[in-house]
Design a protein around this motif. Structure first.
Motif: not given
Length: 446
Positions: A8-17, A19-22, A45-52
């Motif tokens: 619970s909450g993991s997908c919402h947190a990921l979406a917020e992170a 969509l707010s990145s630009g 587990e799930v993590e946004p990828v680095a800009a690089s």
């Protein structure tokens, strides 16, 4: 029903992170345990990828560097996980839809994974401001995405179901979204005795369409004072089959499977991950240990119920019951002290082992039981389920009932830090990577 199950909450947190990145599309990588037999994925587990890690990025497309794909494939192969390739459609309206650009990109990734991690069953997910969509990578087959916790919510939209007129009055209570949630869940009812039979009756009337019933006992004459749907003609028949038959009499179009077996046996316990919600209706500590851990390990919420009548000198001194939901963020049966380790050990023994154990004396004495108490607890459990999956605001997830005082008392218990069952340091979201505390195959009894 297959799908991706998330804490619970993991997908919402990921979406917020993301969509707010630009304004550009953003990507993330997840890893899940995939159960091929049930068609389910448990997000680990799930993590946004680095800009690089981006090779290219714009408001309409994003591509990742080959070095990241190599890393993902190696991790998937090494840890026997299925990767999830996630990206955003920042300007999508309503439920997001995969684009032709997505189709082409998935084909390339799938071809690469087929060479580097052939056992993985990868997913693709797209996140928009108004929703989430997911599918099997490169196949186009849509899957549901579930948010699992004190509430059980499908994040991936409606399936366009039609409703029967027979459910008109409850549609007026919790609307089409609530009825659709009831219809689409795959239920497992463990135990078809007193509380189990009463629970199944209510599920049939509510419109449950996909139900599995597990029980290893046969109907006896002494069961008929509380076994909803059973008659004298059912004596000697498996309780699970009796329950299936009258469930179908109430709801002829339902898919109902009767499994004559014990949930503590490994071959039966394997069925748990194939379901979306469990009602635990047994008086066995061993079955509670198995299902209680599976609820967190496979992200399949369970609602456990128990009843107790105490009699002294011919007088009823206690008339009590308990209903507890087991799901991520909620305390498990270990946290609440509801399990007896020695009783679990004894119940896991085969009849032959029990006879040879010097610490097991005598048999299990029948306990007092009446249909009204069973039905009360079943109703509390089903209402708790309605509060978890429909808009009905029934928020209590742990309740005690005192029949003598005439009170239902909601209670709050603490999650124990680093609990071996319900924490991230334990079985939580481990899927098939952890073993359940089951009776081994060779020790199963019929």
């Amino acid at each position: 029903m297959s799908g991706l199950k998330t804490i619970s909450g993991s997908c919402h947190a990921l979406a917020e992170a993301l969509l707010s990145s630009g304004p550009e599309e953003a990507c993330a990588i997840g890893y899940a345990h995939h159960d091929r037999s049930s068609g389910t994925w448990v997000l680990i587990e799930v993590e946004p990828v680095a800009a690089s890690a981006y090779a290219d990025r714009s408001v309409i497309a994003a591509s990742l560097r080959s070095e990241l794909l190599i890393e993902v494939a190696n991790r998937a192969r090494r840890d026997r996980l299925s990767p999830i390739f996630i990206h955003t459609h920042p300007f999508a309206q309503g439920s997001p839809v995969f684009s032709s650009i997505d189709d082409a990109g998935e084909r390339d990734i799938l071809a690469y994974l087929a060479r580097r991690a052939p056992d993985a069953c990868a997913l693709a997910m797209v996140i928009g401001p108004d929703g989430i969509a997911a599918r099997v990578l490169g196949e186009g087959r849509a899957i549901d995405v579930w948010d699992v916790g004190a509430a059980l919510t499908c994040l991936s939209g409606s399936d366009g179901a039609r409703f029967e007129d027979r459910h008109d009055r409850q549609l007026r209570a919790f609307g089409p979204d609530g009825q659709q949630a009831l219809n689409r869940l795959k239920y497992l009812v463990v135990g078809a005795g007193g509380t189990g039979a009463a629970t199944l009756q209510q599920l049939a009337y509510l419109g449950a369409r996909d139900v599995t019933i597990i029980d290893h006992d046969l109907v006896e004459l002494t069961n008929l004072n509380r076994l909803v749907g059973a008659t004298i003609h059912d004596i000697g028949r498996p309780k699970a089959e009796v329950a299936r038959d009258w469930f179908l009499a109430i709801s002829p179009g339902a898919n109902v499977e009767a499994v004559v077996g014990d949930i503590v046996d490994a071959r039966v316990a394997r069925r748990i991950s194939d379901h979306d919600l469990i009602f635990l209706c047994t008086d066995s500590h061993a079955s509670r240990a198995v299902v209680g851990q599976a609820a967190y390990q496979y992200l399949v919420p369970a609602i456990d119920m128990g009843v107790s009548i105490s009699v002294k000198d011919g007088v009823v001194t206690h008339l009590t019951g308990r209903v507890q939901m087991l799901a991520p963020s909620l305390p498990c049966l270990s946290c609440t002290g509801a399990l007896d380790g020695e009783q679990i050990r004894r119940e896991m023994l085969t009849p032959e082992q029990r006879a040879a154990d010097p610490y097991v004396i005598g048999g299990h004495a029948p306990q007092p039981a009446v249909i009204s108490l069973n039905s009360t607890m079943a109703s509390l459990a089903v209402t708790m389920m309605l509060g978890a999956v429909t808009p009905i605001p029934a928020g209590a997830r742990f309740q005690y009932y005192d029949g003598i005082a005439g009170k239902v008392r909601p209670t709050v218990a603490n999650v124990r830090a680093n609990c071996i069952v319900c924490s991230k340091a334990g079985a939580l979201a481990q899927g098939g990577r952890w073993a359940l505390p089951v009776r081994p195959e060779g020790d199963a009894h019929g």
